[in-house]
Write a protein that holds these residues in place. Structure first.
Motif, PDB file in Angstrom:
ATOM      1  N   TRP A 457       0.930  -0.637  -0.170  1.00 10.30           N
ATOM      2  CA  TRP A 457      -0.448   0.131  -0.322  1.00 10.30           C
ATOM      3  C   TRP A 457       0.970   1.473   0.091  1.00 10.30           C
ATOM      4  CZ3 TRP A 457      -3.472  -2.280   4.967  1.00 10.30           C
ATOM      5  CH2 TRP A 457      -4.061  -2.748   3.765  1.00 10.30           C
ATOM      6  N   MET A 458       1.675   1.497   0.618  1.00 12.45           N
ATOM      7  CA  MET A 458       2.892   2.554   0.888  1.00 12.45           C
ATOM      8  C   MET A 458       3.531   2.881  -0.534  1.00 12.45           C
ATOM      9  SD  MET A 458       4.804   1.366   4.313  1.00 12.45           S
ATOM     10  CE  MET A 458       6.165   1.987   3.410  1.00 12.45           C
ATOM     11  N   ALA A 459       3.971   1.797  -1.022  1.00 10.85           N
ATOM     12  CA  ALA A 459       5.038   1.831  -2.054  1.00 10.85           C
ATOM     13  C   ALA A 459       3.574   2.589  -3.449  1.00 10.85           C
ATOM     14  CB  ALA A 459       4.970   0.102  -2.772  1.00 10.85           C
ATOM     15  N   GLN A 460       1.900   2.018  -3.515  1.00  8.78           N
ATOM     16  CA  GLN A 460       1.128   2.612  -4.610  1.00  8.78           C
ATOM     17  C   GLN A 460       0.724   4.020  -3.673  1.00  8.78           C
ATOM     18  OE1 GLN A 460       0.911   0.874  -7.574  1.00  8.78           O
ATOM     19  NE2 GLN A 460       2.488  -0.607  -6.731  1.00  8.78           N
ATOM     20  N   THR A 554       2.184  -2.059 -10.952  1.00  7.65           N
ATOM     21  CA  THR A 554       2.043  -3.604  -9.695  1.00  7.65           C
ATOM     22  C   THR A 554       2.639  -4.850 -10.622  1.00  7.65           C
ATOM     23  OG1 THR A 554       0.855  -2.303  -8.052  1.00  7.65           O
ATOM     24  CG2 THR A 554       1.552  -4.853  -7.832  1.00  7.65           C
ATOM     25  N   LEU A 555       3.420  -4.896 -10.459  1.00  5.52           N
ATOM     26  CA  LEU A 555       3.859  -6.645 -11.093  1.00  5.52           C
ATOM     27  C   LEU A 555       4.176  -7.855  -9.970  1.00  5.52           C
ATOM     28  CD1 LEU A 555       3.447  -8.043 -13.809  1.00  5.52           C
ATOM     29  CD2 LEU A 555       6.470  -7.437 -14.115  1.00  5.52           C
ATOM     30  N   LEU A 556       3.430  -8.584  -9.940  1.00  5.66           N
ATOM     31  CA  LEU A 556       2.972 -10.037  -8.868  1.00  5.66           C
ATOM     32  C   LEU A 556       3.778 -11.006  -9.949  1.00  5.66           C
ATOM     33  CD1 LEU A 556       0.948  -8.364  -6.122  1.00  5.66           C
ATOM     34  CD2 LEU A 556       3.161  -7.994  -6.342  1.00  5.66           C
ATOM     35  N   LEU A 557       4.563 -11.275  -9.940  1.00  7.11           N
ATOM     36  CA  LEU A 557       4.716 -12.773  -9.898  1.00  7.11           C
ATOM     37  C   LEU A 557       4.374 -14.204  -9.116  1.00  7.11           C
ATOM     38  CD1 LEU A 557       6.317 -10.932 -12.032  1.00  7.11           C
ATOM     39  CD2 LEU A 557       7.565 -13.300 -12.762  1.00  7.11           C
ATOM     40  N   LEU A 558       3.111 -14.340  -8.737  1.00  4.91           N
ATOM     41  CA  LEU A 558       2.847 -15.283  -7.500  1.00  4.91           C
ATOM     42  C   LEU A 558       3.134 -16.719  -8.085  1.00  4.91           C
ATOM     43  CD1 LEU A 558       0.004 -13.673  -6.494  1.00  4.91           C
ATOM     44  CD2 LEU A 558       2.428 -13.376  -6.025  1.00  4.91           C
ATOM     45  N   ILE A 572      10.522  -8.907 -21.624  1.00  6.95           N
ATOM     46  CA  ILE A 572       8.517  -8.519 -21.202  1.00  6.95           C
ATOM     47  C   ILE A 572       8.249  -7.449 -20.082  1.00  6.95           C
ATOM     48  CG2 ILE A 572       6.938 -10.198 -19.868  1.00  6.95           C
ATOM     49  CD1 ILE A 572       8.524 -12.891 -20.478  1.00  6.95           C
ATOM     50  N   PHE A 573       9.553  -7.040 -19.668  1.00  8.05           N
ATOM     51  CA  PHE A 573       9.482  -6.130 -18.693  1.00  8.05           C
ATOM     52  C   PHE A 573      10.176  -5.168 -18.648  1.00  8.05           C
ATOM     53  CE2 PHE A 573       9.589 -10.658 -16.159  1.00  8.05           C
ATOM     54  CZ  PHE A 573       8.247 -10.651 -15.912  1.00  8.05           C
ATOM     55  N   SER A 574      11.079  -4.803 -19.770  1.00  9.91           N
ATOM     56  CA  SER A 574      11.638  -3.504 -19.386  1.00  9.91           C
ATOM     57  C   SER A 574      11.021  -1.909 -20.410  1.00  9.91           C
ATOM     58  CB  SER A 574      13.271  -3.858 -20.966  1.00  9.91           C
ATOM     59  OG  SER A 574      12.526  -4.462 -22.072  1.00  9.91           O
ATOM     60  N   SER A 575       9.720  -2.352 -20.359  1.00 15.37           N
ATOM     61  CA  SER A 575       8.615  -1.470 -21.161  1.00 15.37           C
ATOM     62  C   SER A 575       7.443  -0.848 -19.652  1.00 15.37           C
ATOM     63  CB  SER A 575       8.073  -1.912 -22.297  1.00 15.37           C
ATOM     64  OG  SER A 575       7.118  -2.531 -21.680  1.00 15.37           O
ATOM     65  N   PHE A 576       8.388  -1.517 -18.653  1.00 16.41           N
ATOM     66  CA  PHE A 576       6.988  -0.868 -17.356  1.00 16.41           C
ATOM     67  C   PHE A 576       7.993  -0.508 -16.325  1.00 16.41           C
ATOM     68  CE2 PHE A 576       5.104  -5.894 -18.197  1.00 16.41           C
ATOM     69  CZ  PHE A 576       4.064  -4.859 -19.104  1.00 16.41           C
ATOM     70  N   GLN A 577       8.227   1.929 -17.306  1.00 16.48           N
ATOM     71  CA  GLN A 577       8.890   2.532 -16.899  1.00 16.48           C
ATOM     72  C   GLN A 577       7.815   2.838 -15.036  1.00 16.48           C
ATOM     73  OE1 GLN A 577       9.190   5.929 -19.100  1.00 16.48           O
ATOM     74  NE2 GLN A 577       7.987   5.393 -20.591  1.00 16.48           N
ATOM     75  N   PHE A 578       7.181   2.667 -15.575  1.00 10.47           N
ATOM     76  CA  PHE A 578       5.813   3.648 -14.418  1.00 10.47           C
ATOM     77  C   PHE A 578       5.893   2.141 -13.094  1.00 10.47           C
ATOM     78  CE2 PHE A 578       4.444   6.087 -17.751  1.00 10.47           C
ATOM     79  CZ  PHE A 578       4.958   7.224 -17.139  1.00 10.47           C
ATOM     80  N   LEU A 579       7.146   1.121 -13.150  1.00  9.40           N
ATOM     81  CA  LEU A 579       6.735   0.128 -11.903  1.00  9.40           C
ATOM     82  C   LEU A 579       6.618   0.435 -10.568  1.00  9.40           C
ATOM     83  CD1 LEU A 579       7.373  -3.557 -13.141  1.00  9.40           C
ATOM     84  CD2 LEU A 579       5.496  -2.513 -12.144  1.00  9.40           C
ATOM     85  N   ARG A 580       5.961   0.688  -9.925  1.00  9.68           N
ATOM     86  CA  ARG A 580       6.458   0.840  -8.258  1.00  9.68           C
ATOM     87  C   ARG A 580       6.850  -0.591  -7.848  1.00  9.68           C
ATOM     88  NH1 ARG A 580       2.827   6.450  -6.529  1.00  9.68           N
ATOM     89  NH2 ARG A 580       3.014   7.721  -8.813  1.00  9.68           N
ATOM     90  N   THR A 581       6.463  -1.128  -8.249  1.00 11.98           N
ATOM     91  CA  THR A 581       5.826  -2.581  -7.736  1.00 11.98           C
ATOM     92  C   THR A 581       6.143  -3.653  -8.012  1.00 11.98           C
ATOM     93  OG1 THR A 581       4.417  -1.759  -5.704  1.00 11.98           O
ATOM     94  CG2 THR A 581       4.964  -4.973  -5.751  1.00 11.98           C
ATOM     95  N   LEU A 582       7.419  -4.108  -7.715  1.00  8.21           N
ATOM     96  CA  LEU A 582       8.156  -5.480  -8.407  1.00  8.21           C
ATOM     97  C   LEU A 582       8.407  -6.854  -7.505  1.00  8.21           C
ATOM     98  CD1 LEU A 582       8.311  -7.373 -11.330  1.00  8.21           C
ATOM     99  CD2 LEU A 582      10.429  -6.179 -11.098  1.00  8.21           C
ATOM    100  N   CYS A 597      17.082  -1.867 -12.683  1.00  9.31           N
ATOM    101  CA  CYS A 597      17.836  -0.442 -12.243  1.00  9.31           C
ATOM    102  C   CYS A 597      17.104   1.160 -13.190  1.00  9.31           C
ATOM    103  CB  CYS A 597      19.455  -0.604 -12.312  1.00  9.31           C
ATOM    104  SG  CYS A 597      20.081  -2.499 -11.386  1.00  9.31           S
ATOM    105  N   LYS A 598      16.497   0.665 -13.785  1.00 11.57           N
ATOM    106  CA  LYS A 598      16.295   1.437 -14.372  1.00 11.57           C
ATOM    107  C   LYS A 598      15.013   2.121 -14.363  1.00 11.57           C
ATOM    108  CE  LYS A 598      18.482   0.292 -19.182  1.00 11.57           C
ATOM    109  NZ  LYS A 598      18.849  -0.824 -20.171  1.00 11.57           N
ATOM    110  N   LEU A 599      14.237   1.670 -14.155  1.00 11.40           N
ATOM    111  CA  LEU A 599      13.285   1.522 -12.545  1.00 11.40           C
ATOM    112  C   LEU A 599      12.601   3.133 -11.979  1.00 11.40           C
ATOM    113  CD1 LEU A 599      11.533  -2.172 -12.870  1.00 11.40           C
ATOM    114  CD2 LEU A 599      10.951  -0.212 -14.597  1.00 11.40           C
TER     115      LEU A 599
END
Length: 1111
Positions: A457-460, A554-558, A572-582, A597-599
């Protein structure tokens, strides 16, 4: 049901960002202050009417369309401001910014020079031209202005509520716990009767419990599963939550895991089937299959035969909402669960809606409440939820409008309770709505960890701070508890202090969360261009679906263990420049993907349980990172050198990173840090970047648990220990201090240094738990007795300690565990040389010792053979374990009553009655007692044994001198009125059972192990009418069973392992002499192993010792 759009908290976050110092400074340098002011005015205007719009959206299509138009530009504004604030580099990079700012201002209007500036800025890693930022801000603001002006309907302006409502439930957690279920006693008895019915024809039969969602099918199954009669009846008990996916291989694996409480290796179906067969064949088992949805008869026909190997009387209890599932699976007629009746419904509602569950005297309020309960149609989940909602409302002014307006408009359909549950959701503040909806990312029956939810929740940015002195984590805790109190969460687990640590979400609540989240928060298969939060459950569809949205936060690999390659990750994931949670937990990664390291927006990164050796230094560019989880990365050798650049890091979890060599220098500059699970000092300097304990000096916000391991010793380390400044860390709850050594050689100087080291590690008095292991100093620290809030103390392998300070002076102490070989006594006063001595002849004892350890509930003293004296411990309630110590320790406490009575009869005591001290009955509340390796234990005093009225579990092990036959009159054991389990192990003087045991009518389990001279079970054994489980192992002198075995009608299990060939032959099926005595017992296991060195039985004719026999 359409998704619920909640933008109030997003708007709140935008305005907070616009007012933050970093953003103000940057936009001032860029010269775009005016555009930001205009944006702030626009967002503030929109924000003022958002609460009313969010409330009207379900009933007004125009309002919903307007909110949908706002959604993307609002999120775009939030992302853009996060971009801007991320440009506030650490101090050493600000000079670059100043140079860059000079070039920008001096070259405005000159296109050629602007181009030159752009090249310069790129070399300094400034991502965008300020002109472009200003243009983007203007574009977003104009879009929002157009949408705001396009509103043709009236909305009321109001202030968004940020904090939790004032009226809260107390910390006693008065929400209804699962063990406090109302109105299901008759259902429970009926289901148990069906399960235990011996007239059922099949060996293994299936009983479905059928009912609509929210009725409490799972809760009823739990009541049945944990019932004492059921526990005794079935040899093997398993619980599996099936839920939506009915995959036979997964089901079989989960059933096997349930028998062992461990995860089974991922093997083929044939191996799993054989393993299941080995587990259940010939055993009377109970298997609960909870929440079954599969209506495919063909799958059932393939699955059911796998369960049929159980012994006669085995049962499968199945819960489902589908009568079709019940029809195709049943072998016993399904049990149809109904709603609660009026009185039961009202009792549950009172618990939820009224203070302390007390019905008010105002009959008008009672009448309104009863009408509301009637609309919940007897569904416990709806009653709990609505009751929890009304608890926070004024019954005199708000209950009637709620009933006549919101509740009356809700369809009352017995088969669909979701609309009723949504009423509680609708009344949540906006920030709690998005916190609840976010939980839909996780699968059904997922066990949430409270701290994880709060960090997510904090991250978002869901957690809103209204007071600068508040911590995000504390506000997040309030959010979590508010949702819990309102019954959005259930199945709570608490720690030893009673604090909630884990919970689950009811399936219907999960359905509600999924419904209101819509495509904004979704599993991968529902993704679209609006999606911001994604969880992934299967890998093959990832590439194609993720390409439809690039603004994911948010991207959660469950789905665990994909074995991703670095190129696959980047693709797969490099285009997600707005990720706050991984979350990449347990993905078998040998590397940290370069794209991470670019997020620059990233706030939460979980790399736990991977095979990573080193984190790249470039990871320190993640300046917004708040949470970094690396626990169980057991190959991780070092942390980044420039970790101090992670200026916003709050939680660094490195539990069980066993290969970690050192802590990096600069860690102490992370003053926001609240979680640092480990800090180690290596035995030698392994790197110039190695930090020492002084790094902890300014980290005074640390909370939770801290483990410190010290491998190097010297005066400098002692100074560093003091510099760690632990006494200022008032939020720490648990401290673990450990020492390692390169050599076993010690001189007095080394010991003195160790004493200084421990003395310097003085914690704050708020500390709850202290553990110290492998400390080789001879003196304990002076600060121990200042820990007035200490609840738990564990001391292990402190081989030089001969005495301890008066632990009885720690008023909050509940648990003590001591494993110290050299320990001789525990002092009873401030004088370290004063031990507690009691003369059993003259019966003299300080009466104040009767009050020692007033709150102690658990005491373990293990391998302390030199310890002969310590304060008494009469109040221990939960567990007492004495192993390899002198019986004198226990005697001192046992004799307290006798001593106190003698002292009260003296002339001095009679003349001065005012000085009397109340004399408790020693250990009268004790539940579990284990005595092991006590060489001087000959018998247990009869007077004391009669006082052990609460004792449930007793183990006496390896006590060579102990002789139960001292109980000649049979009175010694009669006081054990609550005893459930008794274990005798390795007692050479045990020849038979103590005579008084026949009077212990509560005994259910009896274990006799490795007693070489145990010759006979007495004939009176049939007096033990409650005995369910009897196990005898390696007792070679036992050669027959008594006639009294026939009278043990409650006995379900008789296991005899390697006792003697004679006994084995006497127990043979049908032919053995003792077979008629035991043939009535459902679960028999008689085992004889020829590999055992048996006594000489050559004098017995026709005795054959088989190679290996089991029946």
């Amino acid at each position: 049901m359409e998704e619920t759009i909640t933008l109030s908290s997003v708007a709140e976050g935008i305005i907070a960002s616009l007012g933050s110092l970093p953003v103000k400074e940057i936009v001032q340098r860029w010269g775009v202050e005016d555009e930001l002011e205009r944006l702030k005015h626009t967002v503030s205007t929109i924000k003022s009417v958002l609460p009313d719009a969010e409330e009207q959206q379900d009933g007004n299509p125009e309002v919903r369309v307007w909110l949908e138009k706002l959604q993307n530009p609002m999120y775009d504004a939030d992302d853009l401001l996060d971009d801007v604030s991320s440009e506030d580099l650490p101090e050493e990079d600000k000079k670059k910014k100043k140079v860059w700012n000079f070039f920008y201002k001096s070259n405005q209007g000159d296109k050629k020079k602007k181009k030159e500036w752009n090249v310069f800025s790129k070399s300094n890693q400034v991502p965008q031209h300020p002109f472009h930022i200003g243009r983007k801000i203007k574009d977003i603001r104009e879009k929002l202005d157009v949408i705001a002006a396009d509103r043709k309907f009236h909305l009321e302006g109001q202030r968004v509520k940020i904090g939790i409502e004032n009226k809260k439930r107390g910390d006693t957690y008065s929400f209804v716990l699962e063990e406090d279920i109302i109105g299901r006693e008759k259902d429970k008895k009926t289901v148990i009767a069906n399960l235990l019915d011996s007239n059922v024809g099949e060996n293994v039969s299936i009983l479905p419990i059928v009912g609509i969602g929210g009725l409490g099918k799972t809760a009823l199954a739990q009541l049945v599963f944990n019932d004492q009669e059921v526990q005794q009846h079935f040899e093997l008990k398993m619980w599996v939550c099936v839920s939506d996916i009915f995959d036979i291989k997964i089901l079989v694996k989960n059933i096997i895991d349930s028998t062992t409480r461990n995860k089974h290796e991922d093997v083929g179906m044939d191996a799993l089937t054989q393993s299941l067969k080995n587990k259940i064949d010939s055993k009377k088992y109970l298997l609960v299959l909870d929440d079954v949805w599969n209506e495919d008869w063909e799958k059932w026909s393939r699955f059911k035969p796998l369960l049929m190997g159980g012994a006669r009387g085995s049962r499968v209890l199945l819960t489902t909402r589908s009568e079709k599932v019940a029809r195709i699976s049943k072998t016993i007629e399904p049990y149809l669960l109904k709603g609660l009746d009026k009185q039961e419904s009202w009792s549950l509602f009172k618990k939820m809606a009224f203070e302390e569950g007390k019905e008010p005297k105002d009959t008008r309020i009672v009448a309104i409440g009863r009408e509301i309960v009637a609309k919940c149609v007897g569904v416990p989940l709806a009653i709990r939820t609505i009751g929890g909602l009304l608890y926070f409302k004024n019954p005199e002014t708000e209950w009637l409008p709620f009933m006549t307006n919101e509740l009356s408009r809700t369809p009352q359909n017995e088969n669909d309770i979701i609309p009723t549950l949504k009423l509680s959701y609708d009344k949540l503040p906006s920030h709690l709505k998005q916190c609840f909806a976010y939980c839909s990312l996780f699968p059904k029956d997922y066990e949430f960890k409270k701290s994880t939810l709060i960090y997510l929740w904090m991250a978002q940015g869901f957690i809103l701070v209204s007071n600068q002195h508040q911590e995000l984590e504390d506000i997040g805790h309030d959010y979590f508890m508010d949702l819990l109190w309102r019954s959005f969460f259930q199945e709570v687990k608490v720690d030893e202090s009673g604090d909630v640590i884990r919970c689950k979400m009811h399936d219907l609540m999960h359905d509600l969360a999924t419904s209101v989240a819509g495509s904004l928060i979704t599993p991968l298969n529902s993704i679209d261009e609006k999606t911001r939060h994604v969880s992934i459950h299967s890998f093959p569809v990832v590439t194609t679906l993720l390409s439809t949205s690039t603004r994911i936060r948010t991207l959660l690999l469950l789905c665990k263990g994909w074995g991703l390659t670095e190129s696959t990750c980047d693709a797969i994931f490099s285009s997600f420049q707005f990720l706050r949670t991984l979350n990449l937990d347990d993905q078998e990664l040998h590397f940290v993907p370069t794209f991470i390291c670019k997020l620059k927006h990233l706030r939460y990164l979980d790399l736990s349980r991977n095979i990573i050796y080193k984190l790249p230094d470039s990871i320190t560019s993640l300046q917004n990172l708040q949470t970094l989880r690396l626990s169980f990365c057991m190959s991780l050798e070092e942390l980044p050198r420039d970790i101090k650049k992670l200026v916003n890091l709050r939680h660094l979890e490195i539990d069980n990173c066993y290969a970690l060599k050192y802590m990096p220098r600069g860690l102490g500059e992370l003053t926001n840090l609240q979680t640092l699970s480990n800090f180690m000092i290596p035995s030698s300097s392994v790197s110039k970047d190695c930090g020492d304990l002084s790094e902890l000096n300014e980290l005074n916000s640390l909370r939770g648990k801290l483990v410190i391991k010290i491998g190097r010793h010297g005066k400098d380390v002692a100074l560093q220990c003091k510099a760690a400044n632990l006494k200022e860390k008032k939020h720490l709850r648990a401290l673990y201090l450990g020492w390692t050594y390169e050599s076993d050689y010690f001189d007095s100087n080394t010991e003195d240094v160790l004493v200084e080291e421990l003395e310097g590690l003085q914690p704050h008095p708020n500390l709850k738990s202290l553990s110290i292991w492998n400390y080789r100093g001879g003196i304990f620290p002076s600060w121990l007795l200042s820990l007035t809030n200490l609840v738990e103390l564990w001391l292990k392998d402190c081989e030089k300690l001969q005495y301890l300070p008066p632990l009885s002076q720690l008023p909050s102490l509940k648990s003590i565990s001591l494993e110290i070989a050299a320990l001789e006594y525990i002092s009873n006063s401030g004088d370290s040389n004063e031990s507690v001595e009691m003369n059993t002849e003259t019966l003299v004892m300080d009466p104040h010792l009767l009050l020692s350890f007033p709150r102690l509930s658990t005491l373990k003293i293990i391998d302390c053979p030199m310890l002969t004296s310590m304060p008494t411990f009469p109040s221990v309630e939960e567990e007492l374990e004495l192993s390899n110590v002198s019986f004198k320790l226990l005697q001192q406490t046992i004799m307290m009553n006798k001593v106190a009575k003698a002292q009260r009869s003296t002339p001095t005591a009679i003349a001065s009655s005012s000085t009397r001290v109340a004399s408790p009955t020693p250990l009268s509340k004790l539940k579990r007692l284990k005595l092991c390796g006590i060489r001087d234990l000959e018998t247990l005093p009869e007077e004391w044994m009669r006082n052990l009225s609460s004792l449930k579990y007793l183990s006496i092990i390896c006590c060579d001198a102990f002789d139960v036959c001292n109980d000649e009159d049979g009175m010694q054991w009669q006081g054990l009125k609550s005893l459930l389990s008794l274990e005798f192990d390795s007692l050479p003087k045990l020849v038979s059972l103590p005579l008084g045991l026949q009077h212990v009518s509560t005994l259910q389990k009896l274990f006799i192990y490795r007693c070489d001279n145990f010759m006979a079970i007495p004939e009176w054994i049939d007096n033990c009418t409650s005995l369910v489980h009897l196990e005898i192992k390696a007792c070679p002198s036992l050669i027959s069973l008594p006639e009294g075995m026939r009278g043990l009608t409650s006995l379900q299990w008789l296991h005899i392992y390697n006792c003697s060939p004679i006994l084995f032959n006497r127990c043979k099926i049908e032919t053995g002499v003792d077979w008629p005595k035991i043939s009535h017992i459902p679960q028999l296991r008689i085992v004889l192993d020829r590999g055992v060195d048996w006594p000489n039985f050559s004098h017995i004719p026709q005795l054959r010792i088989p190679q290996s026999c089991i029946f």
